[in-house]
Scaffold this motif. Sequence first.
Motif, PDB file in Angstrom:
ATOM      1  N   GLU A   1     -10.419   2.586  -8.690  1.00  0.00           N
ATOM      2  CA  GLU A   1      -9.987   3.798  -8.624  1.00  0.00           C
ATOM      3  C   GLU A   1      -9.531   4.570  -9.980  1.00  0.00           C
ATOM      4  O   GLU A   1      -9.593   5.589 -10.544  1.00  0.00           O
ATOM      5  CB  GLU A   1      -9.027   4.249  -7.541  1.00  0.00           C
ATOM      6  CG  GLU A   1      -8.481   5.883  -7.438  1.00  0.00           C
ATOM      7  CD  GLU A   1      -7.598   5.939  -6.480  1.00  0.00           C
ATOM      8  OE1 GLU A   1      -7.030   7.058  -6.140  1.00  0.00           O
ATOM      9  OE2 GLU A   1      -7.234   5.114  -5.575  1.00  0.00           O
TER      10      GLU A   1
ATOM     11  N   LEU B   1       2.250   6.420  -7.253  1.00  0.00           N
ATOM     12  CA  LEU B   1       1.318   6.438  -7.938  1.00  0.00           C
ATOM     13  C   LEU B   1       1.383   7.760  -8.830  1.00  0.00           C
ATOM     14  O   LEU B   1       1.136   7.906  -9.936  1.00  0.00           O
ATOM     15  CB  LEU B   1      -0.037   6.494  -7.180  1.00  0.00           C
ATOM     16  CG  LEU B   1      -1.233   6.406  -8.117  1.00  0.00           C
ATOM     17  CD1 LEU B   1      -1.216   5.221  -9.165  1.00  0.00           C
ATOM     18  CD2 LEU B   1      -2.314   6.204  -7.000  1.00  0.00           C
TER      19      LEU B   1
ATOM     20  N   THR C   1      -5.649  -4.918  -4.639  1.00  0.00           N
ATOM     21  CA  THR C   1      -5.567  -4.736  -6.095  1.00  0.00           C
ATOM     22  C   THR C   1      -7.023  -4.249  -6.806  1.00  0.00           C
ATOM     23  O   THR C   1      -7.073  -3.548  -7.822  1.00  0.00           O
ATOM     24  CB  THR C   1      -5.430  -6.287  -6.835  1.00  0.00           C
ATOM     25  OG1 THR C   1      -4.384  -6.593  -6.088  1.00  0.00           O
ATOM     26  CG2 THR C   1      -5.170  -6.265  -8.235  1.00  0.00           C
TER      27      THR C   1
ATOM     28  N   PHE D   1       0.914  -1.374  -0.019  1.00  0.00           N
ATOM     29  CA  PHE D   1      -0.249   0.029   0.092  1.00  0.00           C
ATOM     30  C   PHE D   1       0.854   1.073   0.058  1.00  0.00           C
ATOM     31  O   PHE D   1       0.717   2.323  -0.674  1.00  0.00           O
ATOM     32  CB  PHE D   1      -0.802  -0.093   1.357  1.00  0.00           C
ATOM     33  CG  PHE D   1      -1.793   1.345   1.575  1.00  0.00           C
ATOM     34  CD1 PHE D   1      -2.830   1.613   0.633  1.00  0.00           C
ATOM     35  CD2 PHE D   1      -1.332   2.006   2.469  1.00  0.00           C
ATOM     36  CE1 PHE D   1      -3.531   2.697   0.884  1.00  0.00           C
ATOM     37  CE2 PHE D   1      -1.960   3.250   2.835  1.00  0.00           C
ATOM     38  CZ  PHE D   1      -3.159   3.522   1.936  1.00  0.00           C
TER      39      PHE D   1
ATOM     40  N   VAL E   1      -4.127  -2.388 -13.263  1.00  0.00           N
ATOM     41  CA  VAL E   1      -3.567  -2.925 -12.008  1.00  0.00           C
ATOM     42  C   VAL E   1      -4.193  -4.379 -11.906  1.00  0.00           C
ATOM     43  O   VAL E   1      -5.465  -4.474 -11.948  1.00  0.00           O
ATOM     44  CB  VAL E   1      -4.215  -2.130 -10.811  1.00  0.00           C
ATOM     45  CG1 VAL E   1      -3.733  -2.461  -9.402  1.00  0.00           C
ATOM     46  CG2 VAL E   1      -3.922  -0.471 -10.939  1.00  0.00           C
TER      47      VAL E   1
ATOM     48  N   TYR F   1      -7.838  -0.344  -6.231  1.00  0.00           N
ATOM     49  CA  TYR F   1      -6.850   0.536  -7.092  1.00  0.00           C
ATOM     50  C   TYR F   1      -7.398   0.296  -8.571  1.00  0.00           C
ATOM     51  O   TYR F   1      -7.339   1.367  -9.234  1.00  0.00           O
ATOM     52  CB  TYR F   1      -5.093   0.160  -6.882  1.00  0.00           C
ATOM     53  CG  TYR F   1      -4.611   0.608  -5.771  1.00  0.00           C
ATOM     54  CD1 TYR F   1      -4.519   1.893  -5.730  1.00  0.00           C
ATOM     55  CD2 TYR F   1      -4.151  -0.349  -4.714  1.00  0.00           C
ATOM     56  CE1 TYR F   1      -3.681   2.549  -4.621  1.00  0.00           C
ATOM     57  CE2 TYR F   1      -3.572   0.394  -3.762  1.00  0.00           C
ATOM     58  CZ  TYR F   1      -3.060   1.599  -3.701  1.00  0.00           C
ATOM     59  OH  TYR F   1      -2.493   2.217  -2.444  1.00  0.00           O
TER      60      TYR F   1
ATOM     61  N   THR G   1       2.678   1.797  -3.349  1.00  0.00           N
ATOM     62  CA  THR G   1       1.796   2.057  -4.507  1.00  0.00           C
ATOM     63  C   THR G   1       1.441   3.435  -4.378  1.00  0.00           C
ATOM     64  O   THR G   1       1.571   4.322  -5.368  1.00  0.00           O
ATOM     65  CB  THR G   1       0.563   1.119  -4.320  1.00  0.00           C
ATOM     66  OG1 THR G   1       1.109  -0.217  -4.728  1.00  0.00           O
ATOM     67  CG2 THR G   1      -0.500   1.542  -5.709  1.00  0.00           C
ATOM     68  N   ASN G   2       1.129   4.087  -3.240  1.00  0.00           N
ATOM     69  CA  ASN G   2       0.802   5.445  -3.022  1.00  0.00           C
ATOM     70  C   ASN G   2       1.902   6.340  -3.221  1.00  0.00           C
ATOM     71  O   ASN G   2       1.850   7.442  -3.837  1.00  0.00           O
ATOM     72  CB  ASN G   2       0.164   5.559  -1.317  1.00  0.00           C
ATOM     73  CG  ASN G   2      -1.232   5.108  -1.422  1.00  0.00           C
ATOM     74  OD1 ASN G   2      -1.807   4.940  -2.397  1.00  0.00           O
ATOM     75  ND2 ASN G   2      -1.589   5.309  -0.140  1.00  0.00           N
TER      76      ASN G   2
END
Length: 250
Positions: free
Chosen positions: A183, A126, A177, A119, A191, A180, A122-123
């Motif tokens: 989103e 991103l 997964t 998490f 993703v 994301y 990824t953030n």
Amino acid sequence: MSRKAFITGANKGIGYETARQLAARGMTVLVGARDAELGQAAVDKLRADGADAHFVQIDVSDEESVNAAAARIEAEFGGLDVLVNNAAITGGMEGDGKASSGTLATLRRVYETNVFGLFAVTNALLPLLRRSESARIVNVSSEVGSLSLRTDPNNPMSQMVSAIPYTSSKTAVSMVTVLYAMELRDTAIKVNAANPGYTATDLNGNSGFRTVEQGAEPSVHLATLPADGPSGTFWGYLWGGEQEYGPIPW
């Protein structure tokens, strides 16, 4: 300009092989690892084979380390096209391996890497992935975390004794997964979760029946999907299936 791929836990095993295969496809590979000596050794080996490889120090369970890695990637490479969240730990086998034998400390430690770390990485990355015309995020998961397979009496997974920490962490990766993917569904970012299958690595004492070359194939496939490829799927090795690869039930 070549596409840039960052792979966590890439100094050995499936992560290293994923980096090698992506480099063979012309990508610049950023080898993420906690240990600087091991990470640089992996990069040197990749470069000896002609890869454009670079070491990026990262401890996915340390938010400060994650942010520092993201800042370095931005400063030195300007963006990112592929993120492979490969780093993971099992927590080992406690007691007889059954659900009630585990400890809270191990559960927390495994989730710090396998879920919270994924998490955080990824953030942090991103914003860089959004700059790419066709970014790909691959979360390395496992069939052992499939609720469908584990509850199907006709599937061998339903008979497998698995400690809660690793198994449930991979179930959590599935939902991460999906969320994301939801989103980012109106973007060019795809993703997906990859299932390597039971691959011989240090993670399982090299007891798996698949090679690291085979284990890396699902991640590489999802990292190189075309524009019309899927997003929000669980894909990889099909144990006992008529086909070697395909969709895995959540």
